[in-house]
Every structure is written in C-alpha cells, then in structure tokens.
Scaffold this motif. Structure first.
Motif, PDB file in Angstrom:
ATOM      1  N   ASN A 151       2.937 -42.023  29.154  1.00 21.26           N
ATOM      2  CA  ASN A 151       1.895 -42.671  29.283  1.00 21.26           C
ATOM      3  C   ASN A 151       2.351 -44.327  28.785  1.00 21.26           C
ATOM      4  N   ASP A 152       1.441 -45.337  29.179  1.00 18.20           N
ATOM      5  CA  ASP A 152       1.555 -46.470  28.796  1.00 18.20           C
ATOM      6  C   ASP A 152       1.396 -46.643  27.356  1.00 18.20           C
ATOM      7  N   ASN A 153       1.893 -46.087  26.446  1.00 16.53           N
ATOM      8  CA  ASN A 153       2.202 -46.496  25.114  1.00 16.53           C
ATOM      9  C   ASN A 153       2.928 -47.530  24.790  1.00 16.53           C
ATOM     10  N   ASP A 154       2.756 -48.298  23.743  1.00  8.77           N
ATOM     11  CA  ASP A 154       3.762 -49.342  23.540  1.00  8.77           C
ATOM     12  C   ASP A 154       3.127 -49.487  21.835  1.00  8.77           C
ATOM     13  N   THR A 155       4.403 -50.590  21.119  1.00  5.91           N
ATOM     14  CA  THR A 155       4.098 -50.768  19.735  1.00  5.91           C
ATOM     15  C   THR A 155       4.873 -52.071  19.578  1.00  5.91           C
ATOM     16  N   THR A 156       4.619 -52.769  18.881  1.00  6.42           N
ATOM     17  CA  THR A 156       5.402 -53.911  18.340  1.00  6.42           C
ATOM     18  C   THR A 156       6.160 -54.066  16.897  1.00  6.42           C
ATOM     19  N   LYS A 164      13.289 -60.520  14.933  1.00  5.54           N
ATOM     20  CA  LYS A 164      12.513 -60.888  16.177  1.00  5.54           C
ATOM     21  C   LYS A 164      11.615 -59.664  16.496  1.00  5.54           C
ATOM     22  N   ALA A 165      10.257 -60.156  16.809  1.00  6.91           N
ATOM     23  CA  ALA A 165       9.376 -59.072  17.434  1.00  6.91           C
ATOM     24  C   ALA A 165       9.957 -58.590  18.643  1.00  6.91           C
ATOM     25  N   GLU A 166       9.650 -57.251  19.056  1.00  8.63           N
ATOM     26  CA  GLU A 166      10.129 -56.669  20.352  1.00  8.63           C
ATOM     27  C   GLU A 166       8.922 -55.516  20.546  1.00  8.63           C
ATOM     28  N   THR A 167       8.476 -55.664  21.705  1.00  5.56           N
ATOM     29  CA  THR A 167       7.399 -54.323  22.279  1.00  5.56           C
ATOM     30  C   THR A 167       8.199 -53.402  22.765  1.00  5.56           C
ATOM     31  N   VAL A 168       7.926 -52.109  21.989  1.00  7.46           N
ATOM     32  CA  VAL A 168       8.700 -50.999  22.475  1.00  7.46           C
ATOM     33  C   VAL A 168       7.690 -50.127  23.276  1.00  7.46           C
ATOM     34  N   HIS A 169       8.142 -49.490  24.670  1.00 10.42           N
ATOM     35  CA  HIS A 169       7.427 -48.821  25.455  1.00 10.42           C
ATOM     36  C   HIS A 169       7.869 -47.242  25.262  1.00 10.42           C
ATOM     37  N   SER A 170       6.939 -46.421  26.250  1.00 11.88           N
ATOM     38  CA  SER A 170       7.344 -44.941  26.171  1.00 11.88           C
ATOM     39  C   SER A 170       8.461 -44.834  27.061  1.00 11.88           C
ATOM     40  N   PHE A 171       9.204 -43.819  26.813  1.00 12.80           N
ATOM     41  CA  PHE A 171      10.264 -43.403  27.938  1.00 12.80           C
ATOM     42  C   PHE A 171       9.806 -43.519  29.251  1.00 12.80           C
ATOM     43  N   GLY A 172       8.461 -42.832  29.464  1.00  9.14           N
ATOM     44  CA  GLY A 172       8.005 -42.764  30.796  1.00  9.14           C
ATOM     45  C   GLY A 172       7.821 -44.406  31.591  1.00  9.14           C
TER      46      GLY A 172
END
Length: 290
Positions: A151-156, A164-172
């Motif tokens: 799903n469209d999960n993400d976290t910073t 630095k900050a990076e937004t990490v998304h789900s594998f999918g």
C-alpha cells in the motif's frame, strides 16, 4: 573441489536442456563437464546493445541477478548473466544492469534507475526483481530498507550518514514506480518475485521456504495494481528445488544460502524464460528459445 566440479556438470546439463524440460534429482547425477562461463558483461552502458531498432530487454535487481563483477571470480553468479542464452538475440538484445546489495529503494535513490530508464524506448522490456535487501534499517548503516507491504505507506527518516531527511515508501510503492516509469516510456515492465533461498520450512523438511506471504505477494499486488506482467519466480524455482531434492540442490548455491553457483544461476535464468513464455499478452514470449 568436488562441489565446484559438480556445479559445472549441472551447469552443462542446464545449458543444453530444452527450456520446457523438467529437472529431477536423477538429472543431476552422471553429468559431463564442459560448460564455460561467458566473458564478463559488466559496465554496460544502458541501451548500448540496441541494434537495427530491435527491442532491448533491460534487467534490474540485486546480487542474485548480477553478482560481483559478473565474472564468477567468487564462484557466485546471478541469473541475469545467463538470461541472454535463453532468448533469440536476433529479435532482442539483453542488458543486465542489476547491482549487488541494492534494494527496490536504493536502486532508485542512488540514481541507478534513472540511468537505465533514460535508455528505455517504446517496445522495450524491463525485468525487475528485488526483495532480498529490502529489510533492515531505514536510516542507519546501509539504510536500504523499504516499508513492508504494497500500500501507499511512507515515513520520513533522518539518514545517519548525511543527516538529511528522506521519505521511505513501501516495497510495493517502489515496485509500482518501476512499472509506472516503464509504462510511461511505452515499454513493458515485467515484475518478478525474488529467487528462493536455500532454506527450508524446518530442519527435517525438504520443502523450500516461499515468499508468497511477503515480497512475492507484494510484488504480485504491485503488478496487479499497475496491470503489468508478473512472474512468480520464487514459486517456480522453489517447486523445481523441491523436486530436485534437498541434498542435490546444495550445489546450486555457493558460499551462503542466498547466492547461486553457475548451475543455480542457469537454472534460475531458464526458469525466468519459462515464466515469461507462460505469460499472456506479452510480446517478449515470442523471443524465448523453444
């Protein structure tokens, strides 16, 4: 030395076997040597194999797809090295741009994907296999992990190395990005679940562990969401390994439970070809050797 020699024997058998042939434990015995690995295929410039307008098959993934310098110097091989042996190269060319240690996330964040994508043209094909390196820390050390799921999960997160900050998304999400990017180029993405490890459901079992509830499932869902071809490579290979037998398949891996020997890489490349040959509405199947 005996293990290496047997691996070469198995490699010859796999190279000369018809694509549709079945492999059993008995097939792994009494083989003759003679298989030689191809010359090195590293440092290929994306798109440089294109000739006379023929489509290019680009491959991206991790060390189970292209291992080390891609020359077998550590006795480990990825299946991408041998995939061109499974196709009619008068119809398509093959380029293996996988790189060891990369995940679905880091292949993108390191700029590797942009380089490949820049060379993709209408009518090309892109094979994508990730999952082995998508666990671990999100922001410390190698920091290559993706979030679990499709799903469209993400976290910073704040990266330990750079601050630095990076937004990490789900594998999918990452797998869908590969598919979307390729489709935008009017080319065909083919998503594959990652190859199985030399691991079993328990110490007494001969059943190879599948990833059907994790990365395999998430890859399948990503393919469904983007309406692109999907090959359950993990299951296809695991089914073969179960038939071959726990003892015999040890020669298909080298050094650990993840990386394959030449024989294992050839078996996996052949299985990729079989999986593509079984796809519906995918033109690449016409380029597979019969």
């Amino acid at each position: 030395m005996k293990v290496l020699k047997l691996s070469l024997f198995v490699a010859l058998m796999l190279l000369t076997m018809p694509v549709s042939a079945q492999i059993t434990g008995e097939d792994l015995l009494g083989l003759k040597s003679g298989a030689d690995p191809k010359t090195e295929r590293r440092g290929v410039i994306p798109g440089s194999s294109r000739k006379e307008g023929r489509p290019v098959v680009f491959i991206v993934g991790d060390s189970t797809v292209k291992n080390g310098r891609d020359d077998g110097s550590n006795h480990q091989w990825g299946w991408g090295h041998f995939f061109s042996d499974m196709v009619d190269t008068t119809k398509v060319s093959v380029e293996n741009h996988a790189l060891g240690g990369r995940s679905s996330r880091s292949f993108i964040t390191e700029g590797l994907w942009d380089k490949v994508l820049s060379a993709v043209r209408p009518g090309d094909y892109v094979l994508v296999q990730f999952g082995h390196n998508d666990g671990g820390s999100l922001n410390m050390g190698r920091a290559r992990a993706s979030l679990k799921g499709y799903n469209d999960n993400d976290t910073t997160v704040v990266m330990e190395l750079t601050g630095k900050a990076e937004t990490v998304h789900s594998f999918g999400w990452y797998m869908r990005k590969y598919a979307k990017d390729v489709k935008a180029k009017k080319a065909t993405p083919i998503l594959l679940s990652h190859i199985p490890r030399n691991m079993f459901t328990n110490k007494d079992s001969v059943a190879v562990i599948r990833n059907t509830e994790s990365y395999g499932l998430w890859t399948k869902k990503a393919a469904e969401m983007e309406s692109v071809p999907y090959v359950d490579l993990n299951k296809l290979i695991a089914d073969k390994l179960d038939r071959i037998g726990k003892d015999s398949i040890q020669t298909l891996y080298y050094g650990d439970h993840t990386h394959t020997s030449m024989a294992g890489a050839i078996l996996n490349a052949r299985t990729v070809a079989e999986g593509i040959s079984g796809l519906k509405n995918c033109g690449l199947k016409e380029a597979m050797k019969k």
